[in-house]
Structures are given as structure tokens and as C-alpha cells.
Scaffold this active site. Structure first.
Site, PDB file in Angstrom:
ATOM      1  N   ARG A  48     -44.697  43.302   6.502  1.00  0.00           N
ATOM      2  CA  ARG A  48     -44.171  41.961   6.275  1.00  0.00           C
ATOM      3  C   ARG A  48     -43.316  41.485   7.457  1.00  0.00           C
ATOM      4  O   ARG A  48     -43.341  40.315   7.813  1.00  0.00           O
ATOM      5  CB  ARG A  48     -43.362  41.932   4.975  1.00  0.00           C
ATOM      6  CG  ARG A  48     -43.180  40.536   4.393  1.00  0.00           C
ATOM      7  CD  ARG A  48     -42.331  40.557   3.139  1.00  0.00           C
ATOM      8  NE  ARG A  48     -42.807  41.530   2.170  1.00  0.00           N
ATOM      9  CZ  ARG A  48     -42.103  41.907   1.111  1.00  0.00           C
ATOM     10  NH1 ARG A  48     -40.901  41.426   0.908  1.00  0.00           N
ATOM     11  NH2 ARG A  48     -42.601  42.786   0.261  1.00  0.00           N
ATOM     12  N   TYR A  52     -43.559  37.942   9.502  1.00  0.00           N
ATOM     13  CA  TYR A  52     -42.437  37.014   9.651  1.00  0.00           C
ATOM     14  C   TYR A  52     -42.176  36.702  11.125  1.00  0.00           C
ATOM     15  O   TYR A  52     -41.886  35.560  11.484  1.00  0.00           O
ATOM     16  CB  TYR A  52     -41.181  37.604   9.013  1.00  0.00           C
ATOM     17  CG  TYR A  52     -41.217  37.690   7.502  1.00  0.00           C
ATOM     18  CD1 TYR A  52     -42.172  37.009   6.769  1.00  0.00           C
ATOM     19  CD2 TYR A  52     -40.279  38.453   6.802  1.00  0.00           C
ATOM     20  CE1 TYR A  52     -42.214  37.084   5.390  1.00  0.00           C
ATOM     21  CE2 TYR A  52     -40.305  38.532   5.429  1.00  0.00           C
ATOM     22  CZ  TYR A  52     -41.263  37.858   4.721  1.00  0.00           C
ATOM     23  OH  TYR A  52     -41.293  37.926   3.358  1.00  0.00           O
ATOM     24  N   TYR A  74     -42.155  27.126   0.231  1.00  0.00           N
ATOM     25  CA  TYR A  74     -41.996  26.939  -1.218  1.00  0.00           C
ATOM     26  C   TYR A  74     -40.629  27.471  -1.652  1.00  0.00           C
ATOM     27  O   TYR A  74     -40.077  28.395  -1.060  1.00  0.00           O
ATOM     28  CB  TYR A  74     -43.124  27.617  -1.988  1.00  0.00           C
ATOM     29  CG  TYR A  74     -43.197  29.119  -1.895  1.00  0.00           C
ATOM     30  CD1 TYR A  74     -42.540  29.926  -2.822  1.00  0.00           C
ATOM     31  CD2 TYR A  74     -43.942  29.742  -0.894  1.00  0.00           C
ATOM     32  CE1 TYR A  74     -42.616  31.306  -2.749  1.00  0.00           C
ATOM     33  CE2 TYR A  74     -44.030  31.116  -0.805  1.00  0.00           C
ATOM     34  CZ  TYR A  74     -43.363  31.891  -1.739  1.00  0.00           C
ATOM     35  OH  TYR A  74     -43.438  33.256  -1.660  1.00  0.00           O
ATOM     36  N   HIS A  76     -36.650  27.369  -1.951  1.00  0.00           N
ATOM     37  CA  HIS A  76     -35.615  26.932  -1.016  1.00  0.00           C
ATOM     38  C   HIS A  76     -35.863  27.590   0.337  1.00  0.00           C
ATOM     39  O   HIS A  76     -36.083  28.802   0.391  1.00  0.00           O
ATOM     40  CB  HIS A  76     -34.226  27.315  -1.543  1.00  0.00           C
ATOM     41  CG  HIS A  76     -33.100  26.664  -0.820  1.00  0.00           C
ATOM     42  ND1 HIS A  76     -32.792  26.952   0.499  1.00  0.00           N
ATOM     43  CD2 HIS A  76     -32.216  25.720  -1.214  1.00  0.00           C
ATOM     44  CE1 HIS A  76     -31.761  26.222   0.880  1.00  0.00           C
ATOM     45  NE2 HIS A  76     -31.386  25.467  -0.137  1.00  0.00           N
ATOM     46  N   VAL A  79     -33.657  30.747   0.983  1.00  0.00           N
ATOM     47  CA  VAL A  79     -33.535  31.805  -0.021  1.00  0.00           C
ATOM     48  C   VAL A  79     -34.754  32.720   0.066  1.00  0.00           C
ATOM     49  O   VAL A  79     -35.858  32.318  -0.268  1.00  0.00           O
ATOM     50  CB  VAL A  79     -33.401  31.222  -1.443  1.00  0.00           C
ATOM     51  CG1 VAL A  79     -33.267  32.340  -2.471  1.00  0.00           C
ATOM     52  CG2 VAL A  79     -32.195  30.294  -1.528  1.00  0.00           C
ATOM     53  N   ALA A 106     -35.114  28.547  -7.008  1.00  0.00           N
ATOM     54  CA  ALA A 106     -35.472  29.166  -8.282  1.00  0.00           C
ATOM     55  C   ALA A 106     -34.246  29.366  -9.163  1.00  0.00           C
ATOM     56  O   ALA A 106     -34.337  29.319 -10.391  1.00  0.00           O
ATOM     57  CB  ALA A 106     -36.177  30.503  -8.033  1.00  0.00           C
ATOM     58  N   GLN A 148     -37.580  38.902  -6.986  1.00  0.00           N
ATOM     59  CA  GLN A 148     -38.790  39.521  -6.421  1.00  0.00           C
ATOM     60  C   GLN A 148     -39.128  40.870  -7.059  1.00  0.00           C
ATOM     61  O   GLN A 148     -39.505  41.812  -6.378  1.00  0.00           O
ATOM     62  CB  GLN A 148     -38.661  39.669  -4.889  1.00  0.00           C
ATOM     63  CG  GLN A 148     -38.401  38.351  -4.189  1.00  0.00           C
ATOM     64  CD  GLN A 148     -38.449  38.427  -2.670  1.00  0.00           C
ATOM     65  OE1 GLN A 148     -39.000  37.544  -2.020  1.00  0.00           O
ATOM     66  NE2 GLN A 148     -37.873  39.473  -2.103  1.00  0.00           N
ATOM     67  N   ALA A 188     -40.203  30.078 -12.372  1.00  0.00           N
ATOM     68  CA  ALA A 188     -40.118  28.628 -12.494  1.00  0.00           C
ATOM     69  C   ALA A 188     -41.506  27.998 -12.424  1.00  0.00           C
ATOM     70  O   ALA A 188     -42.405  28.514 -11.758  1.00  0.00           O
ATOM     71  CB  ALA A 188     -39.240  28.065 -11.382  1.00  0.00           C
ATOM     72  N   THR A 217     -38.771  36.729 -11.435  1.00  0.00           N
ATOM     73  CA  THR A 217     -37.359  37.100 -11.356  1.00  0.00           C
ATOM     74  C   THR A 217     -36.988  37.768 -12.678  1.00  0.00           C
ATOM     75  O   THR A 217     -37.509  37.391 -13.729  1.00  0.00           O
ATOM     76  CB  THR A 217     -36.490  35.843 -11.149  1.00  0.00           C
ATOM     77  OG1 THR A 217     -36.856  35.237  -9.919  1.00  0.00           O
ATOM     78  CG2 THR A 217     -35.017  36.175 -11.139  1.00  0.00           C
TER      79      THR A 217
END
Length: 239
Positions: A48, A52, A74, A76, A79, A106, A148, A188, A217
Site C-alpha cells: 500500500r 500511496y 472519498y 474526508h 482522514v 465517516a 478500517q 456510512a 468501522t
């Protein structure tokens, strides 16, 4: 999204986005035809952190060419979005103007959907993998939010939660909470006007076998009332 964010997408020379819903991608590309997705940088087995780093490079390349770039993520953008923070930091370090616009996170959705007031219970918030590997001690008198949980222990690209990792998360939690303590698996709704959020209430011990969404979450309500210190309460005039 906020009107400010929508305006930023509309007027940018280039829009690079990472979203989870096809309709959202369609809206971005319709709003600004000079848009493209960063999703292709993900790949099975690819670390990952490597993905990034490539995202940051993709964002900065047109900035260095003098273009007005908008990055849309997607949730914030600050965050659990490492590329968002890193791109802003590096752009500023290179002398470019850069800022992050606030968005509905979220956590904002969670407070509204579940009726939780952080001012009443207190709130502790951890990324799930961080919570496990650093053995973060939760306060059983406050609401615990673990982000997560669908990718706990995953360093690369995941398509579904690993039940053995969810079981390890439960092992850590039952050191503080009863095994039958009710928790909430939450996600959400991406389309709140037409679709409900995921809200699954279950005992902690049942989490490994539950249908946990990849972006879920975990909310663990308080297991006991907070302990009041009479002396300090008196000094504050609250006795």
C-alpha cells in the site's frame, strides 16, 4: 460534498480522484471532463505504501507543470488519506500553493446515524491495525471507534476481510470488554437520500463470523459508567 469542494472540482485544470462508487466517478467526470481516476495504481500483492507514493507523484506532476490541480478522495481527504497530506506537504515545500478543503467524514455520519454524542460518553478513536499492534488500552467508560476493521493487518490490496485478523482484534478487545458486549459494525451510506447505512449490532465474540464490509468501522459503546472523583468535582464546584 460541500459546495466549496464541488466548485474546486469544477474549475480545476486537472482532477485526479479516488472514489468507491461508480456514480461518484461519473459525477466528477461529468462536472470536469479533465478528470481521471487513481484507482489503477492499486494491484494485488502491491504494498500500500508504494501505491500511496505513486499517487503523490501523480498529483504533483501537473502541479509542477503550472496547472491548477484538484485531488478528490472519498470520505474526508485528511482522514486515513496519506496521499492527501503528503501531496499538500510536498507541494508547499516546493513553493506551490496548496490547501485541503474540509468534508463530511465517516465520523460525522456515524454520530448522526447512530445517535452518539461524543460529549456525553467521551470518544476514543484508533485505526484498527494500530490498535492491535500497539496494544492501545481502551477506556471502557468511553465510546471506542475502530476504523478500517475490514483491512486489519492488511498492508496491500484487499478484497474482503480476513476472519483470522478479526478474531485477533476481538482477542484484544475482550481483555477489556465482556465477550458478549454489544458492538456495532457501521458503514456510512454513500447515497444517504436513497440508501441506508450498514448498522449491524452484535456481541463482540460474533465479529469474526459476521458479514463485515471492507470499509466498515467498529463502534464499541461504553461498558461501564465513568468514575467520578469527588475531590476534583468539589474543587470545580460540581458537588
Amino acid at each position: 460534498m460541500t459546495p466549496e469542494a464541488a466548485a474546486a472540482i469544477e474549475r480545476a485544470d486537472d482532477v485526479l480522484y479516488l472514489v468507491t462508487q461508480p456514480l461518484t466517478a461519473h459525477w466528477i467526470e461529468r462536472t470536469n471532463p479533465r478528470s481521471r481516476s487513481l484507482d489503477g495504481l492499486y494491484a494485488p500483492g502491491k504494498p500500500r505504501h508504494e501505491t500511496y507514493a505513486e499517487m503523490v507523484d501523480e498529483l504533483l506532476a501537473p502541479v509542477r507543470a503550472g496547472r491548477d490541480v484538484c485531488a478528490a478522495f472519498y470520505g474526508h481527504p485528511g482522514v486515513f488519506v496519506h496521499p492527501g497530506h503528503e501531496a499538500v506537504r510536498r507541494a508547499r515545500a516546493e513553493g506551490h500553493r496548496a490547501r485541503m478543503l474540509p468534508a463530511v467524514s465517516a465520523l460525522d455520519c456515524l454520530v448522526a446515524d447512530l445517535g452518539i454524542d461524543p460529549a456525553v460518553t467521551g470518544l476514543q478513536s484508533y485505526e484498527a491495525t494500530d490498535f492491535v499492534v500497539h496494544r492501545r488500552p481502551p477506556d471502557p467508560a468511553a465510546t471506542l471507534v475502530l476504523w478500517q476493521i475490514g483491512v486489519v493487518g492488511e498492508l496491500g490490496y484487499a478484497t474482503e476481510p480476513r476472519r483470522e485478523n478479526l478474531a485477533l482484534l476481538v482477542e484484544c478487545l475482550v481483555e477489556t470488554y465482556p465477550r458478549d458486549h454489544e458492538a456495532i459494525v457501521y458503514e456510512a451510506s454513500p447515497y444517504p437520500l436513497v440508501a441506508d447505512p450498514v448498522v449491524l449490532r452484535l456481541p463482540l465474540e460474533d465479529l469474526p463470523e459476521a458479514r463485515v464490509p471492507l470499509l466498515a468501522t467498529l463502534v464499541v459503546p461504553p461498558a461501564r459508567a465513568p468514575r467520578r472523583d469527588p475531590e476534583l468535582a468539589a474543587r470545580l464546584g460540581l458537588s
